[in-house]
Scaffold this active site. Structure first.
Site, PDB file in Angstrom:
ATOM      1  N   TYR A 100       0.884  -1.166   0.000  1.00  0.00           N
ATOM      2  CA  TYR A 100       0.000   0.000   0.000  1.00  0.00           C
ATOM      3  C   TYR A 100       0.916   1.208   0.000  1.00  0.00           C
ATOM      4  O   TYR A 100       1.856   1.290   0.795  1.00  0.00           O
ATOM      5  CB  TYR A 100      -0.876   0.019   1.266  1.00  0.00           C
ATOM      6  CG  TYR A 100      -1.542   1.355   1.521  1.00  0.00           C
ATOM      7  CD1 TYR A 100      -2.863   1.568   1.160  1.00  0.00           C
ATOM      8  CD2 TYR A 100      -0.841   2.408   2.115  1.00  0.00           C
ATOM      9  CE1 TYR A 100      -3.474   2.802   1.385  1.00  0.00           C
ATOM     10  CE2 TYR A 100      -1.432   3.639   2.332  1.00  0.00           C
ATOM     11  CZ  TYR A 100      -2.743   3.833   1.966  1.00  0.00           C
ATOM     12  OH  TYR A 100      -3.331   5.051   2.180  1.00  0.00           O
ATOM     13  N   GLU A 186      -3.851   7.320  -3.070  1.00  0.00           N
ATOM     14  CA  GLU A 186      -3.474   6.002  -2.564  1.00  0.00           C
ATOM     15  C   GLU A 186      -3.345   5.034  -3.718  1.00  0.00           C
ATOM     16  O   GLU A 186      -4.171   5.048  -4.631  1.00  0.00           O
ATOM     17  CB  GLU A 186      -4.573   5.377  -1.707  1.00  0.00           C
ATOM     18  CG  GLU A 186      -5.057   6.100  -0.548  1.00  0.00           C
ATOM     19  CD  GLU A 186      -6.023   5.243   0.277  1.00  0.00           C
ATOM     20  OE1 GLU A 186      -5.845   5.222   1.489  1.00  0.00           O
ATOM     21  OE2 GLU A 186      -6.931   4.595  -0.282  1.00  0.00           O
TER      22      GLU A 186
END
Ligand code: GDP
Ligand code: MN
Length: 376
Positions: A100, A186
């Site tokens: 991530y 993100e």
């Protein structure tokens, strides 16, 4: 403002961040047609909400027939309140590891916080709760120092070669973040493929609404489903309005007072149905517009009008309320708190029309919370 994954992917591409190629489709037949470039594909719902995988919005398909069937299933879903009206079809990637990678405007650290974990793929919020140490963070405040960045990345990515790719992606992502006035970007998963490539397989972006005027190219990506019809109408009428899920309608002048009002309603055990700032102008029509929008919500059990008159004159608001009462069918208790400029005139207008007003804010909040309970 939020954008769809495919729109975010285009921005990543423009910043030379490696993405997985995709095609957009708005029906199952189209999905099947655009999938033929690949043998095995992933069909992904395009909605302004995360958690699509968990909601059944991400499906692997191994043949054109399967693409059609899976696209049909995904297009019938509602995810995070949004009906799925578009899907993307992309090449199925063999993933070795899911990272991530995120950047967030971090007011408490007065910078842009870069977050990285090698436990990507799932909701980052969930990981942040169950295992916060797994998310490495560093706050960026100016240009990125490559050595510092490399040391930071090394906490999660041991291979020097992979870090080289990640350095380039992180730097580009940071430029994108700053240049487009994002508040969140993100990449999850930031995937290590079996071919040793670090690819952005999913992207989420949120932009600062107040900076959109500087970025027409971002503004043009706006998706109307992001605002409810009420929110869009309120915006057109110059009111700042956000729908919430309670049953007390609020009409307040000033954003700060509106926030304080919501807090107090909550504190006294009630739930606000909306945030609504009628702004600093003193046009009685605004009160009519505001109440019209508030009343359209059928959960409303009571309405609080909280005016602290400065530029806004209490007599204008009082006249607006009378206009609204004539024009609209106000069939729920109305609690009015009116103080400030021309307060006496305002109260007199209301009194003559047999409407009460309250001076003390706490008393008004208690009254409206009680009224919402009483009539539910
Ligand atoms: P989200 O649930 O809304 O975050 O949707 P994502 O696009 O992130 O997809 C959810 C998950 O599906 C990812 O975390 C991956 O595990 C998986 N996934 C998506 N695309 C691919 C792919 O091309 N290959 C593989 N192996 N998994 C994928
Ligand atoms: Mn994801």
């Amino acid at each position: 403002m939020k954008i769809h994954e495919y729109q975010a992917q285009e921005l990543l591409r423009a910043y030379n961040i490696p993405i997985n190629d995709y095609r957009l489709a708005s029906n199952a037949r189209e999905a099947r047609e655009v999938s033929t470039a690949w043998k095995r594909v992933v069909v992904k719902a395009q909605v302004l909400s995360g958690g699509r995988g968990r909601a059944g919005g991400v499906k692997v398909a191994n043949s054109p027939e399967e693409v059609e069937a899976k696209a049909k299933a995904v297009l019938g879903l509602k995810i995070g309140g949004y009906p799925v009206s578009k899907v993307i079809v992309c090449d199925f990637v063999r993933i070795e590891k899911e990272y991530y990678l995120g950047l967030i405007l971090d007011r408490s650290r007065q910078g842009v916080t870069l977050m990285l974990t090698d436990q990507g793929g799932i909701d980052i919020e969930e990981l942040a709760e169950s295992n916060p140490e797994a998310i490495h963070k560093i706050t960026l405040r100016s240009d990125i120092d490559e050595e510092i960045l490399d040391a930071f990345l090394a906490e999660s990515i041991s291979s020097k070669e992979l870090r080289k790719q990640a350095i380039s992606t992180t730097k580009s992502l940071y430029s994108l973040f700053l240049e487009k006035d994002a508040s969140l970007v993100e990449i999850n998963p930031y995937a290590l493929t079996s071919e040793g490539k670090m690819l952005a397989l999913d992207a989420k972006m949120v932009f600062d609404d107040n900076a959109l005027y500087k970025h027409p190219e971002i503004e043009s990506l706006r998706n109307p489903e992001e605002s409810s019809d009420d929110e869009a109408e309120a915006k057109a009428k110059g009111l700042s309005f956000v729908s919430l899920d309670g049953n007390i309608g609020c009409m307040v002048n000033g954003a700060g007072l509106a926030m304080a009002t919501l807090d107090l309603i909550k504190y006294h055990g009630g739930r606000a149905a909306n945030f609504l700032d009628v702004g600093g102008s003193s046009n009685p029509q605004k009160a009519v517009d505001a109440l019209e929008i508030i009343l359209r919500n059928n959960r409303i059990k009571a309405i609080l009008v909280n005016i602290f008159g400065g530029i806004t004159r209490c007599n204008d608001i009082a006249n607006g309320l009378l206009m609204a009462r004539k024009k609209l069918n106000i069939d729920v208790p109305l609690v009015i708190r009116l103080v400030g400029t021309n307060e006496e005139e305002g109260r007199t207008i209301l009194r003559e029309a047999e409407l009460d007003s309250i001076h003390d804010l706490d008393d008004a909040i208690k009254a409206v919370v009680k009224a919402a309970r009483g009539s539910s």
